[in-house]
Design a protein around this motif. Structure first.
Motif, short mmCIF file in Angstrom:
data_model
loop_
_atom_site.label_atom_id
_atom_site.label_comp_id
_atom_site.label_asym_id
_atom_site.label_seq_id
_atom_site.Cartn_x
_atom_site.Cartn_y
_atom_site.Cartn_z
N TYR A 38 -10.41 -9.32 63.54
CA TYR A 38 -11.33 -9.10 62.42
C TYR A 38 -11.17 -10.13 61.31
O TYR A 38 -12.04 -10.23 60.44
CB TYR A 38 -11.21 -7.66 61.91
CG TYR A 38 -12.07 -6.77 62.78
CD1 TYR A 38 -13.43 -6.63 62.53
CD2 TYR A 38 -11.54 -6.15 63.91
CE1 TYR A 38 -14.23 -5.88 63.36
CE2 TYR A 38 -12.34 -5.40 64.74
CZ TYR A 38 -13.69 -5.27 64.46
OH TYR A 38 -14.51 -4.54 65.30
N TRP A 42 -14.20 -11.77 59.32
CA TRP A 42 -14.19 -11.84 57.86
C TRP A 42 -14.35 -13.28 57.39
O TRP A 42 -15.03 -13.56 56.39
CB TRP A 42 -12.90 -11.23 57.34
CG TRP A 42 -12.80 -11.16 55.85
CD1 TRP A 42 -11.86 -11.73 55.06
CD2 TRP A 42 -13.69 -10.47 54.97
NE1 TRP A 42 -12.10 -11.46 53.75
CE2 TRP A 42 -13.21 -10.68 53.66
CE3 TRP A 42 -14.83 -9.69 55.15
CZ2 TRP A 42 -13.85 -10.15 52.55
CZ3 TRP A 42 -15.47 -9.17 54.03
CH2 TRP A 42 -14.97 -9.39 52.75
N GLU A 43 -13.74 -14.23 58.13
CA GLU A 43 -13.87 -15.64 57.77
C GLU A 43 -15.33 -16.08 57.84
O GLU A 43 -15.84 -16.74 56.93
CB GLU A 43 -13.02 -16.49 58.71
CG GLU A 43 -13.16 -17.99 58.41
CD GLU A 43 -12.30 -18.83 59.33
OE1 GLU A 43 -12.19 -18.48 60.51
OE2 GLU A 43 -11.75 -19.83 58.85
N LYS A 45 -17.96 -14.20 57.62
CA LYS A 45 -18.71 -13.52 56.56
C LYS A 45 -18.49 -14.19 55.20
O LYS A 45 -19.46 -14.49 54.47
CB LYS A 45 -18.25 -12.05 56.48
CG LYS A 45 -18.96 -11.12 57.44
CD LYS A 45 -20.39 -10.86 56.98
CE LYS A 45 -21.08 -9.79 57.80
NZ LYS A 45 -22.51 -9.69 57.46
N VAL A 46 -17.21 -14.43 54.86
CA VAL A 46 -16.89 -14.99 53.54
C VAL A 46 -17.49 -16.38 53.39
O VAL A 46 -18.12 -16.71 52.37
CB VAL A 46 -15.36 -15.03 53.34
CG1 VAL A 46 -15.00 -15.85 52.11
CG2 VAL A 46 -14.81 -13.62 53.20
N SER A 297 -3.67 -10.25 52.02
CA SER A 297 -5.12 -10.42 51.99
C SER A 297 -5.54 -11.46 50.96
O SER A 297 -6.45 -12.27 51.20
CB SER A 297 -5.80 -9.08 51.66
OG SER A 297 -5.45 -8.11 52.62
#
Length: 349
Positions: A38, A42-43, A45-46, A297
């Motif tokens: 994930y 997330w990478e 998405k960001v 995080s």
């Protein structure tokens, strides 16, 4: 806990230590591999949001099943061997790349007493096991029998060795102020001092008095991971994908997993060495694993942010930064910390 385990221990007899250790290993590796999967999501998405794009949103609700789809695609893809490759070493390379990334978690403390192996030489273990990863890349580059793969492997080995020197010298300052090679003791050492007694513990963590070496360690960590803006090892526009150019299917996926597992590992090491591990930033909140997860995080977000922001450095610029800036800076700061510790103004007694 001992009372709960007593019946199981009696039932398993002499096999209990082995089974209990394997259970704890699974307890670390399963969440870690899920986090790796994930983190890729997330990478994307960001970086998508930073580029004013949506990012993956087609597979499952909000795109949450995208990592599963990617994993299945790589799992069922054929592993193609180049005709002139050394097939045995071609398969050994990815294994040697990912094995150290998983083995190093054995000494990372997740909270007080939550560590698989609480050894006194924990820092030496991390440095020793971490240095093995570069051999996987060199073997992959050589076994592929491709000039692009070989050039990428040579770039990677030179870059990783260069920045390992800076990271090791930065850690000497941490060891000096902590007086221990044990990672749990290093975290406990950051819970002491004037500011910790006043309830503002985050000012007692190592990041403040060791600010220059903290910056060196963090940036060297990015270079050690071969991540942007230090990604000349893969340089798509120059050498296609470096040492991974001839890999496909699960063998390529293992390099991919190793890179993201190492990202989480370096983030955990930064949190333990400089941000107080599982310690709460303020005295009125309890310590615990939650704080370590928050710190990891935050460092991971830093890695993603600089990938989306900075252009790729030239290879000579990367080498110059490592040898002519970071190594001298860490050596000077070791001297400064030594004088500071011996002076009446010391804060580490």
């Amino acid at each position: 806990m001992n009372a709960l385990l007593a019946p199981i221990q009696q039932w398993l007899g002499p096999l209990f230590p082995l089974v209990w250790t394997l259970f704890k290993v699974a307890l670390i590796l399963v969440p870690l591999l899920l986090s790796v999967a994930y983190l890729t999501f997330w990478e994307r998405k960001v970086i998508g949001w930073m580029h004013v794009r949506i990012g993956p949103n087609r597979v499952g609700p909000w795109g949450l099943l995208q990592p599963i789809a990617d994993g299945l695609k790589l799992f069922f893809k054929e592993v193609v061997f180049p005709s002139a490759a050394d097939k045995k070493l071609f398969l050994v390379g990815p294994v040697m790349a990912i094995a150290p990334a998983l083995a190093m978690w054995a000494v990372i403390p997740f909270s007080s007493g939550w560590v698989l192996a609480n050894i006194d030489a924990g820092v030496l273990y991390l440095l020793a096991i971490g240095s093995i990863g570069v051999y996987g890349i060199i073997i992959a580059g050589w076994a592929s029998n491709s000039k692009y793969a070989f050039l990428g492997a040579m770039r990677s080995s030179a870059q990783m060795i260069s920045y390992e020197v800076a990271m090791g010298l930065a850690l000497i300052s941490v060891l000096m102020v902590s007086s221990s090679l044990n990672l749990t003791e290093i975290v406990h050492g950051q819970a002491q001092g004037y500011f910790a007694a006043q309830g503002i513990g985050f000012l007692s963590w190592n990041w403040l008095p060791l600010l220059p070496v903290f910056a060196v360690y963090l940036i060297s960590g990015v270079a050690e991971l071969n991540r942007a803006p230090f990604d000349v090892v893969e340089g798509e526009s120059e050498i296609v994908a470096g040492h991974m150019v001839e890999y496909s299917g699960m063998s390529f996926a293992m390099f991919f997993l190793a890179e993201y597992a190492n990202m989480i590992l370096v983030s955990a090491m930064v949190a333990v060495f400089f941000f107080g591990g599982w310690l709460s930033p303020v005295g009125f909140l309890p310590d615990g694993f939650f704080w370590l997860a928050v710190k990891i995080s935050a460092v991971l977000f830093f890695f993603l942010w600089i990938r989306a922001t900075f252009p790729r450095y030239r290879y000579d610029q990367i080498m110059r930064l490592g040898w002519k800036v970071f190594v001298p800076l860490t050596l000077v700061w070791i001297l400064v910390i030594g004088v500071w510790m011996m002076s009446p103004l010391t804060i580490w007694k």
